[in-house]
Design a protein around this motif. Structure first.
Motif, PDB file in Angstrom:
ATOM      1  N   THR A  83     -49.260 -88.939 128.779  1.00 41.20           N
ATOM      2  CA  THR A  83     -49.455 -89.653 130.040  1.00 41.20           C
ATOM      3  C   THR A  83     -50.915 -90.008 130.269  1.00 41.20           C
ATOM      4  O   THR A  83     -51.244 -91.143 130.641  1.00 41.20           O
ATOM      5  CB  THR A  83     -48.943 -88.803 131.212  1.00 41.20           C
ATOM      6  OG1 THR A  83     -47.535 -88.575 131.057  1.00 41.20           O
ATOM      7  CG2 THR A  83     -49.192 -89.490 132.548  1.00 41.20           C
TER       8      THR A  83
ATOM      9  N   THR B  91     -43.040 -89.132 135.086  1.00 45.99           N
ATOM     10  CA  THR B  91     -44.399 -88.623 134.912  1.00 45.99           C
ATOM     11  C   THR B  91     -45.238 -89.586 134.084  1.00 45.99           C
ATOM     12  O   THR B  91     -46.389 -89.878 134.413  1.00 45.99           O
ATOM     13  CB  THR B  91     -44.372 -87.244 134.217  1.00 45.99           C
ATOM     14  OG1 THR B  91     -43.621 -86.330 135.021  1.00 45.99           O
ATOM     15  CG2 THR B  91     -45.776 -86.703 134.015  1.00 45.99           C
TER      16      THR B  91
ATOM     17  N   GLY C  25     -48.737 -92.209 135.100  1.00 47.73           N
ATOM     18  CA  GLY C  25     -50.022 -92.449 134.456  1.00 47.73           C
ATOM     19  C   GLY C  25     -50.365 -93.919 134.418  1.00 47.73           C
ATOM     20  O   GLY C  25     -51.511 -94.325 134.645  1.00 47.73           O
TER      21      GLY C  25
ATOM     22  N   TYR D 287     -47.915 -84.473 129.414  1.00 49.85           N
ATOM     23  CA  TYR D 287     -49.172 -84.699 130.124  1.00 49.85           C
ATOM     24  C   TYR D 287     -50.206 -85.370 129.220  1.00 49.85           C
ATOM     25  O   TYR D 287     -50.938 -86.265 129.650  1.00 49.85           O
ATOM     26  CB  TYR D 287     -49.724 -83.382 130.667  1.00 49.85           C
ATOM     27  CG  TYR D 287     -48.933 -82.817 131.824  1.00 49.85           C
ATOM     28  CD1 TYR D 287     -48.151 -83.636 132.629  1.00 49.85           C
ATOM     29  CD2 TYR D 287     -48.971 -81.456 132.117  1.00 49.85           C
ATOM     30  CE1 TYR D 287     -47.418 -83.126 133.689  1.00 49.85           C
ATOM     31  CE2 TYR D 287     -48.242 -80.927 133.171  1.00 49.85           C
ATOM     32  CZ  TYR D 287     -47.465 -81.758 133.959  1.00 49.85           C
ATOM     33  OH  TYR D 287     -46.738 -81.239 135.002  1.00 49.85           O
TER      34      TYR D 287
ATOM     35  N   ARG E 296     -43.977 -79.867 128.367  1.00 51.57           N
ATOM     36  CA  ARG E 296     -44.702 -80.326 129.547  1.00 51.57           C
ATOM     37  C   ARG E 296     -46.130 -80.724 129.183  1.00 51.57           C
ATOM     38  O   ARG E 296     -46.628 -81.771 129.614  1.00 51.57           O
ATOM     39  CB  ARG E 296     -44.710 -79.224 130.612  1.00 51.57           C
ATOM     40  CG  ARG E 296     -45.434 -79.624 131.891  1.00 51.57           C
ATOM     41  CD  ARG E 296     -45.280 -78.576 132.976  1.00 51.57           C
ATOM     42  NE  ARG E 296     -43.885 -78.436 133.375  1.00 51.57           N
ATOM     43  CZ  ARG E 296     -43.473 -77.594 134.322  1.00 51.57           C
ATOM     44  NH1 ARG E 296     -44.349 -76.815 134.948  1.00 51.57           N
ATOM     45  NH2 ARG E 296     -42.198 -77.535 134.646  1.00 51.57           N
TER      46      ARG E 296
END
Length: 386
Positions: free
Chosen positions: A10, A132, A136, A7, A3
């Motif tokens: 992104t 996800t 971004g 992130y 995860r």
């Protein structure tokens, strides 16, 4: 770990795309600082788009077998360098060179990071992870231009690039510490790469992308000076307007994906392009007040971004076994369209001495996209009959 990795990748994509879009909000400031025309300053958009469209695929091809993590770190290093060049540009030439650095490095990072996402999560979570990552990219459409306007108005347009450099350094450090080694892949043979151009349905799809991108960029590159010239919009109002337009781009993107599934690709492409073209053609006529300007531009932006996910779906349907190449080339074609639009828009501004004609020209270019769509869908119907 996965995860956090997603992130990091992104946020990196958000910064890479923001570096492209941020210029649209400050093109007038750059023109004033370097004492060049707005038309010339608009060619900074062309430089980035061409570098992305031509340079990034070449670098990605040459580094196919390299560790993906190292490629991303290398791309981020040159991305930071490009932003620092923009920050300290002593003249317009250096700023133009920095846009080439940003176009190639930002394009390489975005494409490689998208591929890395698929290797960092199990197959059952791939859809969520890609969602996800694309968020971004979409967020940069919403925040990229307004952030550039806010920071430029508060400090300077140079500091907007300085902030991108600092944030990119943090992402680079995070990727170096968190992302595991990701082995490269076998290079795609050149014969396979050009095979997509033998497919008439795909080639016509690329023409749709080219014309809608060129028409969009012809007007959007000079949107801020257009609003300033027609309705005398101030910086604070432009910031809010750009944020609203970003939201409409997201709405359009979502609506395009929904329409492709529910209404069919042909109807969604036709409707989005037709609204896109008419919105641009009517924009100089209807833009008499700030309210009418914002409403018409919002319709234009929303309809324009309906086309993108619909065409992506179209290319996936045409190449279900290996859609990556077709989608990658579509991204390059879109960037070429952006470059052509910015260049042609600059020519129109130079020739007429005003930015008010750019929406009309952009609308006419989008009409060519409608013609390409007619040919594209005609090929599909003929193949079904065969």
């Amino acid at each position: 770990m996965s995860r956090l990795s997603i992130y990091l990748l992104t946020v990196g994509a958000f910064l890479a795309v923001t570096a492209e879009l941020i210029l649209n909000g400050v093109v007038d400031m750059i023109a004033q600082d370097f004492q060049v025309s707005i038309a010339i300053a608009g060619q900074l958009v062309t430089a980035y788009a061409l570098a992305f469209a031509i340079g990034a695929p070449i670098v990605i091809t040459l580094t196919t077998r390299f560790d993906r993590k190292k490629v991303m770190l290398g791309a981020l290093f040159f991305f930071i360098l490009g932003n620092l060049m923009s920050l300290w540009s002593p003249n317009f030439t250096v700023l133009m060179i920095s846009r080439v650095f940003l176009g190639i490095s930002g394009g390489v990072y975005t494409v490689v990071a998208m591929s890395a996402v698929s290797k960092l999560v199990p197959s059952e979570k791939l859809g969520n992870a890609m969602g996800t990552f694309m968020l971004g990219v979409s967020a940069s459409l919403v925040l990229g231009v307004p952030l550039g306007v806010v920071i430029s108005g508060w400090l300077s347009w140079q500091m907007a690039f300085g902030l991108l450099a600092v944030l990119s350094l943090f992402i680079m450090i995070g990727i170096a510490r968190v992302i595991p080694s990701l082995p490269g892949e076998e290079a795609t043979p050149f014969k396979q790469q050009i095979s997509v151009f033998r497919n008439g349905k795909i080639v016509n799809g690329y023409f749709i992308t080219l014309f809608w991108g060129a028409g969009y960029s012809t007007a959007f590159t000079f949107l801020v000076p257009f609003l300033q010239e027609t309705v005398h919009m101030e910086t604070s109002a432009i910031t809010i307007t750009m944020f609203v337009l970003g939201l409409f781009s997201m709405i359009g993107t979502r609506l395009g994906g929904y329409g492709a599934d529910q209404w069919g690709i042909a109807k969604t492409v036709y409707s989005s392009l037709i609204i896109h073209a008419f919105a641009l053609l009517l924009l100089p006529v209807i833009t008499t007040t700030v309210v009418t300007a914002v409403i018409m531009v919002a319709i234009w932006i929303g309809s324009a971004w309906m086309t993108s996910p619909t065409l992506q779906t179209y290319f996936i349907q045409q190449t279900p076994q290996s859609p990556d190449l077709a989608l990658s080339l579509n991204t390059s074609v879109l960037q070429i369209g952006f470059a052509i639009g910015a260049g042609f828009g600059g020519f129109i501004v130079n020739a007429t001495g005003t930015v008010t004609h750019t929406p009309w020209v952009g609308g006419c270019i989008v009409i060519l996209g409608i013609v390409a769509a007619l040919f594209c869908m005609q090929i599909k119907r003929e193949l079904r009959k065969a």
